[in-house]
Structure formats: C-alpha cells, structure tokens
Scaffold this active site. Structure first.
Site, short mmCIF file in Angstrom:
data_model
loop_
_atom_site.label_atom_id
_atom_site.label_comp_id
_atom_site.label_asym_id
_atom_site.label_seq_id
_atom_site.Cartn_x
_atom_site.Cartn_y
_atom_site.Cartn_z
N LYS A 62 -10.44 30.25 -48.37
CA LYS A 62 -9.86 31.29 -49.21
C LYS A 62 -10.62 31.42 -50.53
CE LYS A 62 -5.35 31.47 -49.33
NZ LYS A 62 -4.94 32.69 -48.60
N ARG A 133 -1.96 29.06 -54.16
CA ARG A 133 -2.09 29.01 -52.70
C ARG A 133 -3.06 27.91 -52.29
NH1 ARG A 133 -2.37 34.75 -53.70
NH2 ARG A 133 -0.68 35.91 -52.68
N GLY A 142 -0.08 29.50 -42.52
CA GLY A 142 1.32 29.10 -42.59
C GLY A 142 1.57 27.61 -42.62
N MET A 144 0.37 25.25 -44.80
CA MET A 144 0.52 24.65 -46.12
C MET A 144 1.26 25.62 -47.04
SD MET A 144 -3.01 22.54 -46.56
CE MET A 144 -4.02 23.96 -46.19
N ARG A 385 -10.70 36.63 -44.37
CA ARG A 385 -11.16 35.49 -43.57
C ARG A 385 -11.46 36.01 -42.17
NH1 ARG A 385 -5.26 32.49 -43.52
NH2 ARG A 385 -4.14 34.02 -42.28
N HIS A 503 4.41 35.05 -38.80
CA HIS A 503 3.96 33.69 -38.50
C HIS A 503 3.87 33.46 -37.00
CE1 HIS A 503 4.80 29.41 -37.52
NE2 HIS A 503 3.91 29.21 -38.47
N ARG A 625 -14.64 14.79 -2.80
CA ARG A 625 -13.86 13.58 -2.58
C ARG A 625 -13.53 13.50 -1.09
NH1 ARG A 625 -11.81 16.73 -6.58
NH2 ARG A 625 -11.77 15.93 -8.72
N ARG A 681 -18.97 11.94 -2.45
CA ARG A 681 -18.57 10.57 -2.71
C ARG A 681 -17.97 9.95 -1.46
NH1 ARG A 681 -13.95 9.72 -7.06
NH2 ARG A 681 -12.65 10.36 -5.31
N GLU A 808 -18.77 4.22 -13.03
CA GLU A 808 -17.37 4.34 -13.44
C GLU A 808 -16.75 3.01 -13.86
OE1 GLU A 808 -15.05 5.81 -10.10
OE2 GLU A 808 -16.58 5.09 -8.72
N SER A 827 -23.96 9.74 -11.35
CA SER A 827 -22.92 10.69 -11.74
C SER A 827 -21.82 9.87 -12.42
CB SER A 827 -22.35 11.43 -10.53
OG SER A 827 -21.36 12.33 -10.93
N GLY A 829 -18.37 8.97 -13.46
CA GLY A 829 -16.97 9.21 -13.12
C GLY A 829 -16.13 8.86 -14.33
N THR A 830 -16.00 9.80 -15.25
CA THR A 830 -15.44 9.47 -16.57
C THR A 830 -13.93 9.21 -16.54
OG1 THR A 830 -15.39 11.84 -17.04
CG2 THR A 830 -17.24 10.58 -17.91
N ASN A 831 -13.24 9.66 -15.49
CA ASN A 831 -11.81 9.33 -15.41
C ASN A 831 -11.64 7.81 -15.30
OD1 ASN A 831 -11.41 12.07 -15.34
ND2 ASN A 831 -11.01 12.16 -13.15
N ASP A 832 -12.34 7.22 -14.32
CA ASP A 832 -12.21 5.78 -14.13
C ASP A 832 -12.98 4.99 -15.17
OD1 ASP A 832 -10.52 6.12 -12.04
OD2 ASP A 832 -11.95 5.62 -10.46
N CYS A 894 -18.91 13.96 -13.33
CA CYS A 894 -18.01 14.62 -12.38
C CYS A 894 -16.53 14.36 -12.64
CB CYS A 894 -18.36 14.21 -10.95
SG CYS A 894 -18.18 12.43 -10.63
N TYR A 914 -26.34 18.07 -15.60
CA TYR A 914 -25.23 18.96 -15.22
C TYR A 914 -23.90 18.30 -15.54
CZ TYR A 914 -24.47 15.97 -11.10
OH TYR A 914 -24.20 14.92 -10.28
#
Length: 946
Positions: A62, A133, A142, A144, A385, A503, A625, A681, A808, A827, A829-832, A894, A914
């Site tokens: 602002k 303000r 809205g 603050m 803004r 708002h 899978r 896999r 993983e 690859s 396996g970011t979940n595990d 993946c 990828y």
C-alpha cells in the site's frame, strides 16, 4: 510513540501462538545504536514522495503504491508510511519503538498539515483527521486493522462541524471513529456466544427504538449521531473499564500499535499460512490525511477493478456508495451501487476515474484494484494494488494483455498462478439438473463455479463439519475477517448482504471459492439457525446449492458436470472447444511448452487414465502401480490364490493366471503411449492388503478357492505386520518370491514385444521399489534383464527398455552412488520418502497436523508440499551422488508432490528431468514447470547485468 519509557500497548484481537510470534525474525537493519541514522518514516504528497513502487519490502504494498501514484501525478491525499522495519523492531523489543520514530512522525504530520491547510488536533479551525491502515508486502485484504477519522474528540468534532458547516457529517465521522477505534484498538468485540458486533447491536437497537424500522446509516440525523456517540462511549467504558482517549497523539500511537499488533492476530496468521507469506516480513503502517465521502450527495466512496476480476472482461468493474466512507462498501452492511451508474450520479469524477484507470494499467501493466473517494465532486485515489482474481479472469487478463502489447507471453505465463489453475477444471452444475431446480434467490456472482453443501451459519461450526467430512456451504448475512477459517473449510460462500467488493467476495476470489453475495431474498436467523428463501425454510445441516457464475441460489444438492476445458480436452466436445476459455487454456499450455525445461509425466494405471493425461500434455508415464491392476474382477482371486499358496509350484500356477491380465493392461497402455516412456513399478504393497479381513469375506473366499477358512485366517495372521510401511513389501517381496518379479517382467516385455511388432514404438522402464541397498537392486535387476532377453528371443523382436529404482527410503538416497552403478534411472517416491525421513505416517498424521501447522512446526502439510529442507536434502544428495556415478542418469519424481506447484519448482531447481502426477494435475505441473524455467532465466539475466 513510546520513546525511552515503555508504553502499554493494546493486545491484538486474539492471542497469537508463541511459535508464530517468534517467527518475526531479528531484523538485519541496524537499530538506533548504529552510527548511521535509520529512516523509519517515508512521506508523500503534492506530487513528491520519498518512496516508490519498487520499495514494497520496506513500505509494504500500500505505501509503495501510494508513493508511486503520487509520483505519476494522480490525486492522492498526503501521508506517510512507517516502514516494516519498525514492525520488526516492535516485536524484537517488547512492543516498543525506536527513539527517533516520534520525531519522524511529527515531521510527517506537519507535511500533511501544510498540504491540507488543516492542523492535527485543532479545536479552533479545520482539524486534520487521518486514516491509519496496514500495508503488508503482499496484499492481505481484510486481515489486518484500519482506523478512519482519527483525531476527533468532543472539541475537534465541534471545530469540524463549524469549519465544514455540516454538523451531521462531523458527528457521523466521530461515531464511526469511536466504533473503529473501540473495536480495533480498545478490544470492544463480540463476547463468547454473541453473533453480532456490539457496536452494531447498539446502532440497530437505537434505530428500532427511534424509528421502529430498519433505516440506513446515512439517514441518521446529527442528533442521532450525537446520541450514538454517547452510547458508544458508554459501551467502551462498560467493556474496557476506561474512558475513550481524547488526545489525538495518544490515539495515533494506539492505532499504530494496533496495526502492528494485528500482524500477529489469528486471522492474519491463518491467512499468511494459507498463502505462504513469511511472518518475518512484517507490516508497514500508513497514516494518510482523510478525505470524506460522507459529506453529502456530491460525495461518495468506492472500490473498483480496472477489469472484471471474476470473468476477466475488459470492463471497469466495482461498486460505490454515495454519502459513505470506504469501509461501508467493503463491510457489506449496505449493498452498494454498480460503479457504471456513477457516470450518471457524479459525471465529472467518473470521467476522471476513467482516465486514472487507463493510466494505472499502462503504468503497472496489470489489472488494478483501486479505492477512491469523491469529496464534494473532487476525486481522490486512496489505493491501488494488483487485483486478486479468479483463475478464469487470470487467463483472460493474460491473453488480452499480450494482444494489447502490455505484456509478453512469458509474463502471461507468470500471471496465471499454478495453484489456481484447478479452478478452470472445476465442475459446473449439470444443465439438466439446473433446468429442473427452482431458483430461490439471486445475488451477485462473486466467485465462479458450482458448489453444493450443508449450510452452516458460523465459521466454528463450518470448520467442525468439514472435519467430519461434510461438504459445507458457509451462509452469513455478511462475512468478516473473523470468518476466515470457515471460509477456508467451505465449498462455497453465500451472503445476504454486501456486493462484489465485499470481504466475502474479495477473499472468495483469491481462494478460488464459489461465492454469491448480496442475495437479498435470503433471510438468515442466527438464533434459530435457519435460512429462509422463497418461503422455504432450511435448517443448519440442510443442503443448498449456489452458482457463483450466475449468482443463483437453489435448494438441495445439484449434480455437477465437467468444465468446458475438461469437456473439450477429454471428450472432444466441439461446443466446449469453441469457447474463449478453452482457447485461452490451450494457448497458455502452448506457451508453457515453449518455456519449460522439465517435462511432466503422469501417474496412470489404465489406458484411459493414460489417454486423458496425454490429452493434457503429459510426456509419458512416470508411475504405473502394478498392484492396482490386481483388484479388478477375477484378478483379485488369482492374486489371493498366489498369496495362499504353500509351494513354489502352486504359487507359479496362480501367477500364470495373473500374467495374461497384466500383459493385456500393458499392451493397452503401450498402444496409447505410441513410443512415449512408461515407468512401471513392480509390486510394492505388503501382501496382507490383498487378503480379506472380515469373517464374512474370508468365508466367501474359502468357498471360491476350495480351501479351509482356517487356512485363510492363519495366512492373514502370518502376514500381519505391526508397521506395514517398514515391513515385507517392495523389493523385499521380489527377493523372497522372485517368481513374482519374473511374472511381472514377462507381462511387461511380452506386451512390449506384441506392440513393437505392430510398428508402434515402446519404451518400458521397469522400476524396482523400496531399494535401500545396491544388492537389493542387483538381485531384482538380474531377473528383469534375464526375462527381457528371453522374451526378445522368443518373440523375435527387439525393443528398448531401462531398469531403475524408486528412491523412497533414506538409505537409498544416501547410497545413490552405489545404486547408480547398475540403475539407469531414479524416480523419487516422495510419499514414502517423506514418511521414512520424517518418521511420520501420512495415515495417522491427522491427529496432530493442525497443531503442528499452527505452531509452525510444519510450514505446510509435508505430504502435500515437499519438505524441501529435510526430504529435499535427501533428494539433492541422491541427485548429486547418482550423477557422480552415472552422469546421464535419468531423474524424476512420481509422488503426489509432482502436482504441487511449490514442489515442482524445487524439482526444477535441483535439475530433475521430469515430474509425474495424476492426470488432472498435469496442467498445473506444466504451468509450474514453465514458471520455474522463466524465473530461472530472468534471474540469470538479472545477475548477468549486475
């Protein structure tokens, strides 16, 4: 402000968690002990400004834009900005201020007095009143606090009335000031169990006592306002035990402290958490000379967008109220007029506003959200803004501005937030269902899309309902910042009052929530917990539906249908493909293709899922899978037969039944891919997941397979694992039962051979899961390579293939150099990998996720957005070590993080080839990947210039 003596400061509306407070880091700026004097106050006015639009980090959005508008000659009332460095100092020093701040503020006030020809606290002439303000670096509408008309007391109100010859106006300002200051600074707020703001209760009570009906605030007389001032003061005394402060400088110190304090109020913390705004940034405070939209019929206030932020049309869009201040427009207590009618009401200010609209868009090269006031026919600009907008509007804005040569195509890509893109793919109401439904009410379309849900009339109950798994529709007379949690939980938001700049509308558009505002035909009874529309009464928990594109409200739950983009891409619907939205989406994806370095694949287990993903632009499969193929039809029985087998021969016999099924699936997938790669896999989950656990299911299976039920019960018991995540699964299954790996490899390669014989290219990539030791990989890869040779010999055909692994578990990442000796790709396996690295089960995390996020242990859910600090280090280590051994190793991801924009940016930055995600997330990942490439390119160009 407090100098050497520490002044008591008002508490924020809600006490912030300690962890959140500690997040305001120590500033790198030298404090007053430094030999170099630090500047804390930046003034603007009369065409001159200390700051500019590039100083958002210091002046907040602002303050920076007020300075910039002043510099380009727009009519901006003078004022000054207290920098974000003071906010940092404020929290670092027990809510006190730098010693030099008071003098700098006094100089800022004198500058305003000189320009305005009025004096702060003057009880004899025209008093200078100010607005106070907040001003965060990123817009937080809205969240603050704001105080208007500051500087009034029992004496200055009389001098204001005399100077303006407008007694009603003067007392209206005083009443408004006491209400705002009492709420924001003195803490006169709703008590527990109250549904209405206490000041509003006083106003409504007075109106009914005096006029016996509802009237709008502008109809209140000067005497009415005097009486309300008296009652408001009494309320302040009753709730706080103290009288209302009368010294203007005390008022200003208290207001500034409240704004800084509101940086750590509950709603600001929730908002920052949702939009990933660092607490360390702090907020600025803007003190600006008041101009008045409430002096009579030639005055007014408004909020507008230079283009329509809901649908993107190049039309001036917004609302205003005659004889009102700006807060009246956004608070939703009065339904404002469409800004297009301002042309007839106040033609000269409207014409000026149109010129300002053009100037702002050309200067900022983006759609602007502006606030303006007209005082007795003269236009003043109070804010500009970059406007919050829906995904549909973002798309159209960017397409149009490229055509208008305001921006280039790379900037157009950056103007479409990746996390919002799913809004374009969101369902709409089924037209046949809408045709049968009765429209109960119509409001203003404020957030496009379709939403059905159970109605809840307050935020707390809405949050609890969403936690129970219910679809929620938050219904309020008007929303306020305190409703933020309920708005986040809701599928859609419906208000009976307020307009498209209220708002509810502003926040809904940013969140991508479906929203209908100002539906006057909707009556809400908070006490009875009912909603009445067109004579029908709905109780809390009943279903209602809203269409945020048309503004219509329906009873019950309506069916939904795919969006135009889904219909066009997935179904080839020609009518959908002819729409502007579809064409814009396709153009955006073409530009992404030009910009991106990292490709996007899909997680797909069937030919149909693959087809959909390719239509969205996927460049192959990053994860199939294979276990998902075992659950259809009779396949599960063969799988269970294999698990229950007690001899190698019996196990092979059962696997021989599964092989044709898998081969058929792979044949279909390879055919659809037409030469694009497919990472497949091998069997990953523990075997107990395939067996029935209820007695009824076990009896049925025993009859079907002709075995004793006791045999099944015993096998279930044998396979039971205390921690399946760490148990007998992944490559461990293949090592214990190599015949499983052999069958799966044969199914893959036989399918590849059959498809290759049809002159269709195939690129199977066989992925060994859960590898932590090089020997684990080698044992499994040996089987895969042997079977590949056998199949090529038997089928008399050659095809390309690769064998790699899924990283993983942490040991796999830390020994990636060893594993890469034989693995051709990794690859992640970011979940595990997240589960094993954090030692947290994603299935059990629900019990503590909320307190962990609220206490800043997690910035975000680590299973939704990658933990780049911890898990990210493991990925970076594996990337470096893998390339050290095999420079050309192919690297991808993946896990479901592959569809999360923030995680995609991380993957780009560490050099992955990828990411892979579910089919309908492919466009999101493509856009995020393109944006990462563009930002990297621009950063490199900027660094080169330096």
């Amino acid at each position: 402000m407090a100098t050497k003596k520490k002044a008591a400061q008002p508490a924020a509306k809600k006490t912030a968690p300690k962890a959140a407070k500690s997040a305001v880091k120590k500033s790198a700026v030298k404090k007053t002990a430094s030999s170099k004097k630090v500047k804390y106050v930046y003034t603007w006015g009369a065409g001159k400004a200390d700051g500019n639009g590039g100083m958002k980090a210091l002046l907040g959005g602002k303050g920076a834009n007020l300075a910039e508008m002043t510099r380009i000659g727009l009519p901006v009332p003078p004022g000054f900005t207290i920098s974000t460095e003071v906010c940092t100092y404020f929290y670092d020093n027990s809510r006190t201020y730098p010693v030099s701040l008071q003098a700098e503020m006094e100089a800022g006030v004198k500058n305003m007095e000189k320009i305005m020809g009025a004096k702060f606290g003057d009880a004899k002439g025209m008093p200078l009143l100010v607005a106070v303000r907040s001003g965060a670096r990123d817009s937080m509408p809205g969240m603050m606090d704001t105080i208007l008309n500051l500087g009034l007391n029992d004496e200055t109100v009389l001098s204001l009335a005399a100077a303006t010859k407008n007694e009603r106006f003067a007392w209206d300002c005083y009443r408004r000031f006491i209400q705002m200051y009492g709420d924001v600074v003195l803490g006169v707020q709703k008590a527990e169990g109250e549904d209405h703001e206490p000041f509003e209760v006083v106003i409504e009570t007075f109106k009914h006592e005096t006029y016996h009906k509802d009237i709008i605030d502008s109809d209140l007389t000067a005497d009415d306002q005097k009486e309300l001032v008296k009652r408001f003061k009494a309320l302040v005394k009753e709730r706080t035990g103290k009288g209302f402060p009368t010294n203007p400088w005390d008022q200003l110190r208290g207001a500034a402290g409240a704004v800084f304090g509101s940086w750590m109020n509950d709603r600001a913390i929730v908002y920052r958490r949702k939009y990933n705004i660092p607490a360390a940034w702090g907020t600025a405070v803007n003190v600006q000379a008041m101009v008045y939209g409430n002096t009579g019929e030639t005055s007014g206030s408004g909020v507008a967008f230079t283009r329509d932020p809901a649908n993107g049309k190049n039309e001036f869009w917004g609302e205003y109220l005659i004889n009102a201040q700006g807060e009246d427009v956004v608070a939703g207590v009065r339904t404002p007029e469409n800004v297009s009618t301002l042309k007839a009401a106040l033609p000269k200010p409207y014409a000026e506003l149109m010129k300002v609209r053009t100037i702002l868009e050309k200067h900022f090269t983006d759609v602007q959200d502006i606030e303006f006031t007209v005082q007795e026919g003269k236009l003043f600009m109070l804010q500009t803004r970059n406007g919050k907008r829906t995904a549909a509007a973002s798309l159209k804005f960017s397409m149009d501005m490229v055509k208008e040569k305001l921006i280039d195509w790379e900037t157009a890509i950056l103007r479409n937030p990746a996390e919002q893109l799913e809004q374009l793919l969101a369902p709409i109401f089924d037209l046949a269902d809408v045709a049968k439904a009765k429209t109960l009410a119509t409001g203003l379309p404020a957030g496009p899309g379709a939403a059905s849900g159970k109605i809840y009339l307050n935020a707390e109950r809405a949050v609890l309902a969403e936690a129970r798994g219910e679809k929620v529709l938050l219904v309020r007379t008007e929303t306020s910042p305190e409703d933020l949690r309920g708005m986040i939980a809701a599928e859609g938001i419906l208000t009976s009052k307020g307009g498209v700049s209220s708002h509810a509308a502003l926040v809904a558009r940013q969140m991508g929530k479906v929203c209908v505002c100002g539906a006057g035909g909707v009556e809400i009874d908070y006490d009875k917990k009912t909603v009445t529309a067109a004579g029908k009464v709905f109780k809390e928990g009943d279903f209602m539906s809203i269409d945020g594109t048309s503004g219509k409200v329906f009873g019950g739950e309506l069916k939904t249908a795919p969006s135009e983009i889904i219909s066009g891409i997935v179904s080839g619907d020609k009518a959908a493909m002819a729409t502007e939205k579809f064409k814009g989406f396709q153009q955006l994806m073409k530009w992404c293709e030009q910009a991106t370095r990292m490709s996007v694949r899909t997680n797909a287990d069937t030919p149909e899922q693959t087809r959909i993903a390719l239509a969205f632009g996927a460049k192959g499969i990053g994860l199939t899978r294979t276990e998902h193929m075992f659950f259809e039809g009779d396949r599960i029985d063969a799988m269970r037969e294999m698990i229950l087998a007690t001899t190698l021969e019996a196990r092979k016999a059962a696997l021989s039944k599964l092989l044709p099924y898998q081969r058929e699936d792979f044949t279909g997938i390879f055919t659809v891919l037409k030469g694009l790669p497919a990472t497949i896999r091998l069997l990953d989950p523990p075997l107990h997941e395939f067996l029935p656990h209820s007695k009824e299911q076990q009896n049925d299976l025993a009859k079907k397979l002709g075995v004793k039920v006791e045999t099944i019960i015993q096998r279930v018991s044998d396979l039971h694992e205390f921690n399946p995540m760490l148990g007998h699964r992944g490559c461990r299954l293949g090592i214990a039962y190599p015949e499983i790996t052999e069958m799966q490899a044969r199914a893959i390669f036989e399918a590849a051979a059959d498809v290759a014989k049809k002159k269709i290219k195939v690129k199977p990539e066989v992925m060994i899961p859960l590898v932590g030791f090089k020997k684990e990989f080698d044992l499994q890869a040996e089987i895969v390579h042997r079977v590949a040779k056998e199949v090529m010999s038997e089928k008399k055909v050659k095809f390309e293939y690769q064998v790699g692994t899924m990283i993983e578990v942490p040991r796999g990442a830390l020994t990636a150099d060893q594993i890469a000796e034989n693995a051709e790709f990794f690859s992640f396996g970011t979940n595990d990998l997240t589960q094993t690295a954090l030692g947290i089960s994603r299935d059990d995390m629900g019990a503590f996720l909320l307190p962990y996020v609220e206490n800043d242990v997690f910035a975000k859910n680590p299973f939704a957005t990658l933990d780049t600090t911890g898990v990210g280090q493991l990925i970076e280590t594996a990337v470096a070590k893998g390339r050290q051994t095999r420079p050309d190793i192919k690297l991808g991801i993946c896990g479901e993080h592959g569809g999360d924009p923030d995680s995609v940016v991380f993957c780009h930055n560490v050099g992955l080839a990828y990411v892979s995600c579910s089919p309908y997330r492919v466009p999101v990942a493509r856009l995020a990947a393109a944006q990462a490439a563009i930002l990297e390119k621009r950063a490199a160009a900027a660094a080169k210039k330096k």
